[in-house]
Design an enzyme around this catalytic site. Structure first.
Site, PDB file in Angstrom:
ATOM      1  N   SER A  20       1.127  -1.073  -0.253  1.00 39.70           N
ATOM      2  CA  SER A  20       0.045  -0.168  -0.108  1.00 39.70           C
ATOM      3  C   SER A  20       0.870   1.603   0.096  1.00 39.70           C
ATOM      4  O   SER A  20       1.599   1.587   0.472  1.00 39.70           O
ATOM      5  CB  SER A  20      -1.171  -0.256   1.643  1.00 39.70           C
ATOM      6  OG  SER A  20      -1.967   1.604   1.560  1.00 39.70           O
ATOM      7  N   LYS A  71     -12.623  -4.073   3.107  1.00 39.41           N
ATOM      8  CA  LYS A  71     -14.365  -4.014   3.134  1.00 39.41           C
ATOM      9  C   LYS A  71     -15.476  -3.665   3.300  1.00 39.41           C
ATOM     10  O   LYS A  71     -16.475  -3.005   3.717  1.00 39.41           O
ATOM     11  CB  LYS A  71     -14.225  -2.918   1.549  1.00 39.41           C
ATOM     12  CG  LYS A  71     -13.039  -2.120   1.612  1.00 39.41           C
ATOM     13  CD  LYS A  71     -12.827  -1.734   0.494  1.00 39.41           C
ATOM     14  CE  LYS A  71     -12.260  -0.230  -0.021  1.00 39.41           C
ATOM     15  NZ  LYS A  71     -11.710   0.170  -1.510  1.00 39.41           N
ATOM     16  N   ASP A 108     -14.039   6.837  -1.338  1.00 37.38           N
ATOM     17  CA  ASP A 108     -13.779   6.023  -2.926  1.00 37.38           C
ATOM     18  C   ASP A 108     -13.944   7.087  -3.688  1.00 37.38           C
ATOM     19  O   ASP A 108     -13.190   7.755  -4.647  1.00 37.38           O
ATOM     20  CB  ASP A 108     -13.974   4.566  -3.225  1.00 37.38           C
ATOM     21  CG  ASP A 108     -13.420   4.309  -2.516  1.00 37.38           C
ATOM     22  OD1 ASP A 108     -11.898   4.455  -1.816  1.00 37.38           O
ATOM     23  OD2 ASP A 108     -13.449   2.975  -2.207  1.00 37.38           O
TER      24      ASP A 108
END
Ligand code: ATR
Length: 284
Positions: A20, A71, A108
């Site tokens: 990440s 998520k 997002d």
């Protein structure tokens, strides 16, 4: 060393997570804003997600970002879910509230919009219909973003039609499902075209999409950022269209998270973008 009350902790929970770029980006903002703190990697197998989220208040974390595969599971754990995250069906950002409870949201879609607005200043979501390729998790955030900006219609193209039908039912609004074989023609008159499939990613074949019907003012976006520019982005730009890769979407979901965690919005600078690009290019 600052005192514990003013030392701010955040991190990214994922499995795997060490690839990440979020720590690089958020720690740049700690330096840039002068806020004392650290953004850390939190590698976490799915079985430990609940215990880890519940530990955040005791560890004095302001919150966390969530990435694959957490998520969806987080929706069953947090105390309250933002209606937008519920609609998109995924939590990408958790905020620890003053009473220690956990609030889950999804930034997002804001990242997608922030990137388009910064990279293509004249872009308007309501300029015409949008064509979105793919109906996975990324697509849900993109469809919500486009509709929230007033897109009069979203033409949703997916290999598996049933996935697109389900997305259209969950998100609501003017989403028209278009068959995979009709994707080339679905670009006709589109103001915005977005690839949300994994096609074009490093190690994957490119997205097979003929751009003949693409109008000169259409803006093309890809949510993939490895490579920084997919064959789709390159082909659109070669035709003279404005086109953006996915790295900016990752960067621009950061400032809304900082607003929630710390009440301030850090800047997306050219220096930050170059630093992130160099980090990704360094992996090749
Ligand atoms: P994400 O959460 O990152 O969006 P995902 O949920 O796995 O990832 O969604 C991947 C998307 O890429 C889906 O729309 C998938 O199509 P299906 O719904 O038919 O599975 C699409 N996709 C992946 N590989 C593909 C391929 N070879 N051809 C066409 N579409 C593909």
């Amino acid at each position: 060393m600052s005192d514990t009350q003013s030392y701010h902790l955040i991190g990214v929970m994922g499995w795997p997570v060490m690839h990440s770029r979020s720590p690089l980006m958020h720690n740049y903002w700690f330096r840039q804003t002068g806020l004392q703190g650290k953004y850390v990697f939190l590698p976490l197998e799915p079985a430990r997600l609940e215990a880890a989220l519940r530990a955040l208040p005791a560890l004095n974390f302001a919150g966390a970002n969530l990435t694959i595969p957490h998520k969806l599971q987080a929706m069953e754990i947090v105390d309250e879910i933002d209606p937008v995250a519920r609609k998109i069906g995924a939590i990408s950002c958790v905020v620890v509230r003053d009473d220690g409870s956990l609030w889950g949201t999804n930034n997002d879609w804001l990242g997608f919009l922030g990137n388009l607005k910064q990279s293509v200043p004249g872009w308007r979501g309501d300029a015409g219909p949008a064509t979105v390729i793919g109906a996975g998790g990324g697509s849900r955030a993109i469809c919500h973003a486009l509709l929230s900006e007033g897109a009069p219609a979203v033409r949703l193209v997916n290999r598996t039609r049933a996935h697109a039908d389900r997305l259209a039912a969950d998100i609501g609004g003017p989403i028209e499902v278009v068959g995979w074989e009709e994707r080339h023609g679905a670009l006709e008159g589109a103001a915005t075209v977005v690839n949300t499939t994994s096609l074009g990613m490093v190690g994957q074949p490119p997205l097979d999409l003929r751009l003949d019907a693409l109008g000169p003012d259409a803006v093309v976006a890809d949510i993939i950022y490895t490579p920084l520019e997919t064959p789709l982005v390159e082909a659109a730009r070669a035709r003279g269209n404005a086109a953006v890769g996915g790295l900016g979407m990752l960067i621009h979901q950061g400032p809304p998270a900082w607003k929630l965690w710390f009440g301030l919005k850090p800047e997306v600078t050219d220096e930050l973008r170059s630093m992130m690009e160099e980090s990704i290019l360094g992996d090749r």
